[in-house]
Design an enzyme around this catalytic site. Structure first.
Site, PDB file in Angstrom:
ATOM      1  N   ASP A  57       0.858  -1.185   0.000  1.00  0.00           N
ATOM      2  CA  ASP A  57       0.000   0.000   0.000  1.00  0.00           C
ATOM      3  C   ASP A  57       0.896   1.237   0.000  1.00  0.00           C
ATOM      4  O   ASP A  57       1.658   1.462   0.948  1.00  0.00           O
ATOM      5  CB  ASP A  57      -0.886  -0.030   1.249  1.00  0.00           C
ATOM      6  CG  ASP A  57      -1.864   1.135   1.316  1.00  0.00           C
ATOM      7  OD1 ASP A  57      -1.698   2.115   0.562  1.00  0.00           O
ATOM      8  OD2 ASP A  57      -2.785   1.076   2.149  1.00  0.00           O
ATOM      9  N   TYR A 146     -12.484  11.997  -4.850  1.00  0.00           N
ATOM     10  CA  TYR A 146     -11.643  11.613  -5.990  1.00  0.00           C
ATOM     11  C   TYR A 146     -11.095  12.851  -6.697  1.00  0.00           C
ATOM     12  O   TYR A 146      -9.893  12.959  -6.959  1.00  0.00           O
ATOM     13  CB  TYR A 146     -12.454  10.763  -6.962  1.00  0.00           C
ATOM     14  CG  TYR A 146     -11.662  10.229  -8.142  1.00  0.00           C
ATOM     15  CD1 TYR A 146     -10.606   9.338  -7.946  1.00  0.00           C
ATOM     16  CD2 TYR A 146     -11.985  10.591  -9.442  1.00  0.00           C
ATOM     17  CE1 TYR A 146      -9.894   8.834  -9.021  1.00  0.00           C
ATOM     18  CE2 TYR A 146     -11.277  10.089 -10.525  1.00  0.00           C
ATOM     19  CZ  TYR A 146     -10.232   9.213 -10.313  1.00  0.00           C
ATOM     20  OH  TYR A 146      -9.527   8.713 -11.375  1.00  0.00           O
TER      21      TYR A 146
END
Length: 328
Positions: A57, A146
């Site tokens: 990650d 986003y």
């Protein structure tokens, strides 16, 4: 041999980039936490001597041994289904993840290309969208997680370029499609094709007069490749400028698949852009790039891929368990 790190490597676009750089003789290090990516997209590369994969990650500290010449940062949820379910992780990968990778680029003296998006323009008041347009984005709306992640990503990238002298590139990606898209991820093309192949009516949101411009993945990869190797540091739109309404596109899909379903209409999601068309003048002038694959050819290739999926894959739900990420 040049070495390149590609984050989001198991995703749709990331996996195609891995293929391109392997084919061009690079040593490719793929990185993905697999929250939305899928190892099946890159499993054909595991036997390749010039490919390795890190399950990691990027919002955590990123370590890669050895030298790096290039970094492509493509780690991010990209479909509305995903980023609305994991809003915090979406913001983190655009901020903390980008910060970590810019720091790695500085340490390794590597050139880094950041994947931004046409979503930085929001629901645009300028049409078509040029790179000089600042956008019309609702920072606190559901899509803001986003849009703002990508806008911040661009800002910190330019800050690292100006303050630390890091070699940076920014690509603004418009709607891209092709093999390896997730069938039920909420984006227009896989949604329509999936519904058609399952014998369902095609769902159009709003009145269907909103527009999109679709770029085939091979053209997109070529544009990204050229931008990485250019000397241009400011954002560049890479997309296909041929615009179509969603209503007309739904009818195209019905004809392409030979199905007899009808189009049904549902309410338009909050802040869904009504127009999306790239101005690619900059890409033409600086990169000598423009798309080569027309929509008819690209859609046939994409349909052939989806038709090759098993019945289990065709009907598989995209309801992933994001609980562990939402707690972070």
């Amino acid at each position: 041999m040049k070495r390149i790190l590609i984050t989001g490597a198991a995703g749709f676009l990331g996996s195609h980039l891995c293929d391109r750089f392997i084919a061009d003789g690079y040593y490719v290090i793929g990185m993905d936490n697999l929250i939305t990516g899928d190892l099946k997209n890159i499993e054909h590369l595991f036997k390749h001597a010039n490919f390795e994969f890190y399950h990691h990650d990027v919002t955590k500290f990123v370590y890669v041994p050895g030298n790096l010449d290039y970094i492509l940062h493509f780690a991010s949820p990209a479909s509305p289904i995903d980023y609305l379910k994991i809003p915090i992780q979406t913001l983190k990968v655009g901020s903390l993840g980008t910060h970590n990778l810019l720091g790695l680029a500085r340490e390794k003296n590597a050139r880094i290309l950041i994947a931004s998006t046409s979503e930085v323009y929001g629901d645009p008041l300028v049409h078509p969208q040029t790179e000089d347009y600042y956008g019309n984005v609702n920072t606190i709306g559901p899509r803001g997680v986003y849009d703002e992640a990508k806008r911040f990503q661009e800002s910190i990238t330019m800050a690292y370029h100006r303050y630390h002298g890091v070699e940076t590139r920014i690509v603004r990606i418009f709607n891209t499609y092709g093999p390896r898209m997730r069938l039920n991820d909420g984006r227009v093309i896989p949604a329509f094709i999936g519904q058609a192949l399952r014998g369902e009516d095609l769902t159009v949101f709003g009145d269907g007069l909103q527009t999109r411009s679709f770029c085939y993945v091979d053209d997109q990869v070529e544009g990204i490749y050229r931008l990485l190797h250019s000397d241009y540091v400011h954002p560049v739109n890479i997309g296909n400028p041929h615009e179509i309404t969603i209503r007309d596109f739904a009818e195209e899909i019905i004809k392409l698949t030979g199905t007899t379903q009808k189009v049904i209409y549902k309410p338009l999601p909050v802040n869904d852009p009504l127009q999306r068309q790239p101005d690619i003048t900059r890409a033409k002038e600086i990169l000598g790039w423009e798309p080569k694959i027309d929509r008819a050819q690209g859609m046939q290739l994409t349909l052939d891929y989806f038709k090759s999926l098993s019945k289990e894959e065709l009907y598989k739900s995209e309801h992933k368990d994001f609980s562990s990420f939402n707690r972070k």
